[in-house]
Write a protein that holds these residues in place. Structure first.
Motif, mmCIF file in Angstrom:
data_model
loop_
_atom_site.group_PDB
_atom_site.id
_atom_site.type_symbol
_atom_site.label_atom_id
_atom_site.label_comp_id
_atom_site.label_asym_id
_atom_site.label_seq_id
_atom_site.Cartn_x
_atom_site.Cartn_y
_atom_site.Cartn_z
ATOM 1 N N PHE A 33 22.167 41.684 7.079
ATOM 2 C CA PHE A 33 23.545 41.889 7.520
ATOM 3 C C PHE A 33 23.977 43.340 7.313
ATOM 4 C CE2 PHE A 33 28.215 41.460 6.782
ATOM 5 C CZ PHE A 33 28.547 41.062 8.065
ATOM 6 N N ALA A 34 23.602 43.924 6.167
ATOM 7 C CA ALA A 34 23.940 45.319 5.891
ATOM 8 C C ALA A 34 23.268 46.259 6.897
ATOM 9 C CB ALA A 34 23.530 45.693 4.469
ATOM 10 N N ALA A 35 22.008 45.969 7.211
ATOM 11 C CA ALA A 35 21.291 46.786 8.195
ATOM 12 C C ALA A 35 21.971 46.737 9.561
ATOM 13 C CB ALA A 35 19.842 46.323 8.306
ATOM 14 N N LEU A 36 22.447 45.545 9.933
ATOM 15 C CA LEU A 36 23.147 45.400 11.211
ATOM 16 C C LEU A 36 24.460 46.164 11.206
ATOM 17 C CD1 LEU A 36 22.498 41.619 11.988
ATOM 18 C CD2 LEU A 36 21.429 43.619 13.062
ATOM 19 N N LEU A 37 25.141 46.208 10.065
ATOM 20 C CA LEU A 37 26.384 46.973 9.975
ATOM 21 C C LEU A 37 26.111 48.475 10.127
ATOM 22 C CD1 LEU A 37 28.372 45.194 7.100
ATOM 23 C CD2 LEU A 37 28.830 45.148 9.563
ATOM 24 N N TYR A 38 25.047 48.971 9.472
ATOM 25 C CA TYR A 38 24.666 50.374 9.654
ATOM 26 C C TYR A 38 24.349 50.652 11.121
ATOM 27 C CZ TYR A 38 24.350 51.640 4.691
ATOM 28 O OH TYR A 38 24.633 51.935 3.376
ATOM 29 N N LEU A 39 23.604 49.750 11.746
ATOM 30 C CA LEU A 39 23.251 49.911 13.148
ATOM 31 C C LEU A 39 24.493 49.931 14.024
ATOM 32 C CD1 LEU A 39 21.105 50.051 15.380
ATOM 33 C CD2 LEU A 39 21.033 47.539 15.349
ATOM 34 N N LEU A 40 25.445 49.080 13.722
ATOM 35 C CA LEU A 40 26.685 49.024 14.497
ATOM 36 C C LEU A 40 27.467 50.332 14.374
ATOM 37 C CD1 LEU A 40 28.769 47.442 16.165
ATOM 38 C CD2 LEU A 40 29.702 46.574 13.998
ATOM 39 N N ILE A 41 27.555 50.861 13.164
ATOM 40 C CA ILE A 41 28.267 52.122 12.950
ATOM 41 C C ILE A 41 27.614 53.248 13.737
ATOM 42 C CG2 ILE A 41 28.917 53.851 11.245
ATOM 43 C CD1 ILE A 41 28.946 51.590 9.171
ATOM 44 N N VAL A 42 26.285 53.330 13.647
ATOM 45 C CA VAL A 42 25.551 54.388 14.351
ATOM 46 C C VAL A 42 25.735 54.272 15.862
ATOM 47 C CG1 VAL A 42 23.235 55.245 14.886
ATOM 48 C CG2 VAL A 42 23.857 54.720 12.513
ATOM 49 N N GLU A 43 25.695 53.054 16.366
ATOM 50 C CA GLU A 43 25.848 52.854 17.808
ATOM 51 C C GLU A 43 27.258 53.227 18.266
ATOM 52 O OE1 GLU A 43 24.551 51.911 21.649
ATOM 53 O OE2 GLU A 43 23.508 52.336 19.753
ATOM 54 N N MET A 45 24.145 61.393 8.065
ATOM 55 C CA MET A 45 24.951 61.251 6.861
ATOM 56 C C MET A 45 25.325 59.792 6.610
ATOM 57 S SD MET A 45 25.189 63.894 5.080
ATOM 58 C CE MET A 45 26.331 63.091 3.952
ATOM 59 N N VAL A 46 25.606 59.057 7.680
ATOM 60 C CA VAL A 46 25.932 57.634 7.520
ATOM 61 C C VAL A 46 24.766 56.903 6.873
ATOM 62 C CG1 VAL A 46 26.361 55.480 8.759
ATOM 63 C CG2 VAL A 46 27.602 57.546 9.409
ATOM 64 N N LYS A 47 23.569 57.164 7.351
ATOM 65 C CA LYS A 47 22.401 56.473 6.807
ATOM 66 C C LYS A 47 22.023 57.001 5.420
ATOM 67 C CE LYS A 47 19.991 57.346 10.532
ATOM 68 N NZ LYS A 47 18.884 57.370 11.522
#
Length: 238
Positions: free
Chosen positions: A208-218, A174-176
């Motif tokens: 930067f946005a991709a890294l933020l998504y990755l951070l949230i998922v992690e 859902m986040v992605k």
């Protein structure tokens, strides 16, 4: 300098410095949208699962059709149906007092995401409940427990442990998937990033946005691991 401009300042990127606060604001919108959808979808999904398992023929068939539709069609198509379709039935929504909500893109997205994740969560709950051995029901009945108490005190806790990991995966999805909200004018994380790129033409804002998504998922993954370990610690062998 605001804290939200700090990443751009550190790496020397003007786009992130100028639009960092807007991007972080979009991140907050994304988290709010996902939180509302997943929480409401959890309750709706459990209700649908119970109807499929214990409802009548008609109600069970309707619930099955619901999950089939929302799991078998693209989330983007569902979002467009709600967002653009609401305008087509505006008089009806005005008559029932709902137009004040459906005229807002955020509510349309939250409504669509709730219906979508509820379909997936319903199947998770249904499979988890069915995984509990029938002997659990029979043993509880032998002790004189009522069906309602058997479900909530015996079956639900065991099913919850089975459903925990798939529910975590659904939260990550859902986040992605929430990025599609940007296509209906919502300035979520992706929408704010598109805004920044349209004015700077700097691909670093997407990185930067991709890294933020990755951070949230992690973060979600690690938190879910801790929750799972705590709830299943009695199952671990010494």
């Amino acid at each position: 300098m605001n804290w939200c401009q700090y990443p751009g300042y550190v790496i020397g990127n003007d786009a992130l410095t100028n639009y960092g606060c807007r991007i972080f604001g979009g991140l907050g919108t994304t988290m709010e949208l996902v939180a509302i959808s997943v929480v409401l979808g959890s309750g709706l999904g459990l209700a649908i699962a119970l109807v499929r398992l214990y409802g009548g023929v008609v109600s069970s068939s309707v619930a099955a059709a619901y999950t089939t539709f929302f799991r078998g069609t693209p989330l983007l198509a569902q979002l467009f149906l709600v967002y653009y379709g609401a305008g087509q039935i505006r008089p009806l929504l005005q008559d029932v007092g709902l137009w004040v909500y459906f005229r807002e893109a955020f509510f349309c997205a939250a409504f669509t995401f709730t219906l979508n994740t509820a379909a997936y969560q319903a199947e998770v709950y249904r499979g988890a409940i069915q995984s509990v051995h029938r002997g659990q029901w029979e043993a509880a009945r032998a002790l004189g427990m009522r069906a309602r108490h058997i479900f909530w005190k015996v079956v639900a806790p065991q099913a919850g442990m089975v459903a925990l990991r798939p529910l975590g995966n659904e939260l990550v999805i859902m986040v992605k998937s929430s990025a599609v909200a940007s296509l209906v004018t919502i300035l979520d994380l992706m929408g704010s990033t598109r805004f920044a790129f349209a004015r700077s033409f700097d691909l670093m804002v997407y990185v930067f946005a991709a890294l933020l998504y990755l951070l949230i998922v992690e973060i979600i993954r690690r938190v879910w691991d801790v929750i799972e370990q705590r709830l299943t610690r009695h199952l671990h062998t010494a």
